[in-house]
Design a protein around this motif. Structure first.
Motif, short mmCIF file in Angstrom:
data_model
loop_
_atom_site.label_atom_id
_atom_site.label_comp_id
_atom_site.label_asym_id
_atom_site.label_seq_id
_atom_site.Cartn_x
_atom_site.Cartn_y
_atom_site.Cartn_z
N TRP A 1 0.81 -1.21 0.00
CA TRP A 1 0.00 0.00 0.00
C TRP A 1 0.85 1.27 0.00
CZ3 TRP A 1 -5.32 -0.60 -0.17
CH2 TRP A 1 -5.81 -1.87 0.15
N THR A 2 2.08 1.17 0.51
CA THR A 2 2.83 2.39 0.80
C THR A 2 4.18 2.50 0.09
OG1 THR A 2 3.83 1.37 2.77
CG2 THR A 2 1.76 2.60 3.07
N ASP A 3 4.66 1.43 -0.51
CA ASP A 3 5.98 1.44 -1.14
C ASP A 3 5.82 1.20 -2.64
OD1 ASP A 3 8.55 1.14 -2.01
OD2 ASP A 3 9.13 -0.38 -0.53
N PRO A 4 5.91 2.25 -3.46
CA PRO A 4 5.72 2.08 -4.90
C PRO A 4 6.72 1.12 -5.54
CG PRO A 4 5.66 4.40 -4.29
CD PRO A 4 6.14 3.65 -3.09
N ALA A 5 7.89 0.94 -4.90
CA ALA A 5 8.91 0.06 -5.46
C ALA A 5 8.64 -1.42 -5.16
CB ALA A 5 10.29 0.44 -4.91
N PHE A 6 7.66 -1.68 -4.30
CA PHE A 6 7.33 -3.06 -3.93
C PHE A 6 6.12 -3.50 -4.73
CE2 PHE A 6 5.72 -6.56 -1.40
CZ PHE A 6 6.87 -7.19 -0.95
N ALA A 7 6.34 -4.40 -5.68
CA ALA A 7 5.27 -4.85 -6.57
C ALA A 7 4.56 -6.07 -6.00
CB ALA A 7 5.86 -5.20 -7.94
N PHE A 8 3.38 -6.34 -6.52
CA PHE A 8 2.60 -7.49 -6.03
C PHE A 8 3.38 -8.79 -6.21
CE2 PHE A 8 -0.54 -10.89 -6.58
CZ PHE A 8 -1.21 -10.78 -5.37
#
Length: 404
Positions: A55-62
């Motif tokens: 939800w909060t880290d754009p660099a962390f993908a699904f």
């Protein structure tokens, strides 16, 4: 005729404990067959990301959530199979679909079921626990839709923070008079609540959900214990979990609020181990307890896997738990009970709180202080809780060495 499989190591449960156990097994036995009987359809994931980084880290993908258990360990996962019986005499686990799995060594890692707060099953109500729950909540959030979060637990507060930072109007309903009041000292709890209010979360304190109805326009009407109600587009529930110990109890294993294990994580049957949310274990610092946090799941699962493969080593790790909300990270070891005496040391937004029971430190909270978990464990094991001045000097408020 029932499906039948045989494994040297059988794990019942498909979460993070199963992943870390399979890896622990492989450290000692590179060839022994590993079976995972998983009620979940999806493979093991890094569960904390479901309420934090996704939800909060754009660099962390699904795609980053998957642990790749099968590819990394060679385990065979039987998805969608709920174990309903352990025949300890025959060393067989049976599932509701009639499958049978024979084992030489068995690990129970059945985890917990999320609380429902008495609310009905409906597509607009999410009892948050799994990767599928994350996917559903994502579909219900955003676009200025209104989501009610029920519960002031770790998961409830994380979800409220996550949602309000993702174009969602949020109302947070919880039974404490002040958010965090059941774990933080009064002043810190007040600061904690104000943080949510500043970010736009509507606070409904001193209330529980008592039921839900559905309007013709598709909205949800949530009935509250204080006599009020609120209307929203969706509800997500984070009120803790109940350990899934029915399988162990039905097999005649010793249980209390969890499955009783020794320091090797063996149950009352030497061929059967238990780890994670369900395991009541003898912590060498904290005493016997059951812990529902990720550090315990991964560390205990790893040790259980090694012991399944013959290591015969004690589980001597005292777990910590953590949360991250609005850029603030707090970590804790032991018991956070604000009815105990508290001793605090603060340096701006960084602080250490000791929870003191007589001359004993029962718990330590580290607020925006990283790398000090071993210091917290040492304080619980060795500090004189009656010497408050010494306590305030014991753990520096600046970060220590980086910890995994």
């Amino acid at each position: 005729m029932a499906d039948y499989s045989e494994y040297r190591y059988l794990i019942v449960g498909g979460g993070m404990v199963a992943d870390s156990a399979a890896r622990g097994i492989r450290e000692l036995d590179p060839e022994g067959t590993i079976g995972i009987v998983a009620e979940e359809q999806t493979p093991p994931v890094t569960r904390p990301a479901l309420s934090k980084k996704l939800w909060t880290d754009p660099a962390f993908a699904f795609d980053d959530v998957w642990l790749d258990t099968e590819a990394d360990t060679g385990a065979t996962r039987h998805a969608g199979e709920r174990a309903v019986e352990i025949d300890r005499g025959e060393r067989v686990v049976r599932t509701e679909h009639g499958a049978e799995f024979r084992y030489e060594q068995l690990l129970l890692a059945t985890g917990g079921s999320p609380g429902t707060a008495g609310l009905p099953d409906d597509d607009r109500i999410v009892f948050f626990r799994s990767v599928e729950d994350y996917r559903r909540l994502r579909g219900l959030a955003g676009g200025e839709r209104h989501v009610a979060v029920v519960g002031g637990s770790f998961i409830g507060t994380e979800l409220a923070a996550a949602l309000v930072q993702n174009d969602t109007r949020v109302t947070l309903v919880f039974p404490d008079e002040v958010l965090g009041g059941s774990k933080f000292p009064a002043e810190l709890a007040s600061r904690f609540q104000r943080m949510y209010e500043r970010e736009g979360v509507t606070i409904v304190s001193g209330a529980k959900a008592e039921g839900a109805g559905f309007e013709a326009d598709g909205s949800v009407r949530l009935a509250l214990s204080d006599g009020g109600s609120l209307t929203c587009d969706a509800v997500v529930v984070g009120v803790g979990v109940t350990p899934n110990i029915e399988l162990a109890r039905g097999a005649g294993l010793e249980t209390d609020d969890g499955v009783l294990v020794d320091d090797r994580l063996r149950t009352s049957d030497p061929r059967v181990f238990a780890a994670g949310d369900i395991a009541s274990y003898p912590d060498e610092i904290l005493g016997r307890r059951r812990i529902e946090h990720v550090d315990n799941a991964t560390e205990m699962g790893h040790q259980a896997g090694r012991n399944l493969a013959g290591a015969d080593e004690p589980y001597d790790h005292t777990p910590y738990f953590y949360s991250v909300v609005f850029g603030n990270r707090y970590e804790a070891v032991g018991t956070l009970d604000p009815s105990l005496e508290t001793v605090e040391q603060w340096d701006g937004e960084r602080g250490v709180v000791y929870y003191v029971d007589g001359d004993r430190v029962a718990g330590v909270l580290l607020w925006n202080v990283e790398g000090r978990r071993d210091d917290a464990r040492d304080a619980i094991a060795n500090a004189d809780g009656s010497d408050h001045d010494a306590l305030r000097r014991r753990i520096p408020t600046e970060d220590g060495e980086t910890e995994d």
